[in-house]
Enzyme design. Structure first.
Site, PDB file in Angstrom:
ATOM      1  N   ILE A  51       0.887  -1.169   0.000  1.00 62.75           N
ATOM      2  CA  ILE A  51       0.000   0.000   0.000  1.00 62.75           C
ATOM      3  C   ILE A  51       0.920   1.212   0.000  1.00 62.75           C
ATOM      4  CG2 ILE A  51      -1.864   1.222   1.172  1.00 62.75           C
ATOM      5  CD1 ILE A  51      -2.421  -1.516   2.642  1.00 62.75           C
ATOM      6  N   LYS A  52       1.186   1.754  -1.165  1.00 62.20           N
ATOM      7  CA  LYS A  52       2.210   2.784  -1.356  1.00 62.20           C
ATOM      8  C   LYS A  52       1.677   4.164  -0.974  1.00 62.20           C
ATOM      9  CE  LYS A  52       5.010  -0.251  -3.248  1.00 62.20           C
ATOM     10  NZ  LYS A  52       6.310  -0.603  -2.758  1.00 62.20           N
ATOM     11  N   CYS A  53       1.545   4.395   0.327  1.00 59.65           N
ATOM     12  CA  CYS A  53       0.952   5.641   0.812  1.00 59.65           C
ATOM     13  C   CYS A  53       1.792   6.863   0.487  1.00 59.65           C
ATOM     14  CB  CYS A  53       0.664   5.557   2.298  1.00 59.65           C
ATOM     15  SG  CYS A  53       2.074   5.231   3.341  1.00 59.65           S
ATOM     16  N   HIS A  54       3.057   6.693   0.145  1.00 60.49           N
ATOM     17  CA  HIS A  54       3.875   7.852  -0.224  1.00 60.49           C
ATOM     18  C   HIS A  54       3.381   8.493  -1.514  1.00 60.49           C
ATOM     19  CE1 HIS A  54       5.836   4.536  -2.431  1.00 60.49           C
ATOM     20  NE2 HIS A  54       6.157   5.466  -3.316  1.00 60.49           N
ATOM     21  N   ARG A  55       2.524   7.817  -2.261  1.00 59.66           N
ATOM     22  CA  ARG A  55       1.978   8.359  -3.507  1.00 59.66           C
ATOM     23  C   ARG A  55       0.775   9.269  -3.289  1.00 59.66           C
ATOM     24  NH1 ARG A  55       2.330   2.581  -6.630  1.00 59.66           N
ATOM     25  NH2 ARG A  55       4.621   2.529  -6.765  1.00 59.66           N
TER      26      ARG A  55
END
Length: 103
Positions: A51-55
């Site tokens: 879950i690439k929350c940095h995006r």
């Protein structure tokens, strides 16, 4: 499926090299007024490898000063590693890198 699961599923849709805003993720999860809830969900992200929350960024392209996994410098480093373009003012170039154009 609970609210956080809906948010995580929406975040998973952002491809490498692009970003989406908290409000866009909220709308994708079912309620455009959940932008703050998106922030809460990302802060407790159970699986940052998938879950690439940095995006997820603010609508003006600025990064979160409270990025849960190392601060805004780490968020920028992760985005730059994916070839996200930044402007001279330190914000993401939303014209080039915004994944979701409109709803």
């Amino acid at each position: 499926m609970n609210t956080f699961q809906k948010i995580y599923n929406a975040v998973k849709m952002i491809p490498e090299g692009y970003v989406a805003t908290y409000g866009q993720i909220a709308a994708m999860a079912g309620n455009g007024r959940w932008a703050r809830i998106v922030g809460y969900a990302l802060h407790v992200n159970p699986d940052p490898d998938h879950i690439k929350c940095h995006r997820v960024v603010f609508k003006d392209g600025s990064l979160s000063p409270a990025f849960a996994f190392g601060g805004c410098d780490e968020q920028r480093r992760l985005l730059e590693a994916e070839n996200v373009v930044f402007l001279d003012n330190g914000k993401v170039d939303m014209e080039k890198c915004l994944y979701i154009k409109s709803f």
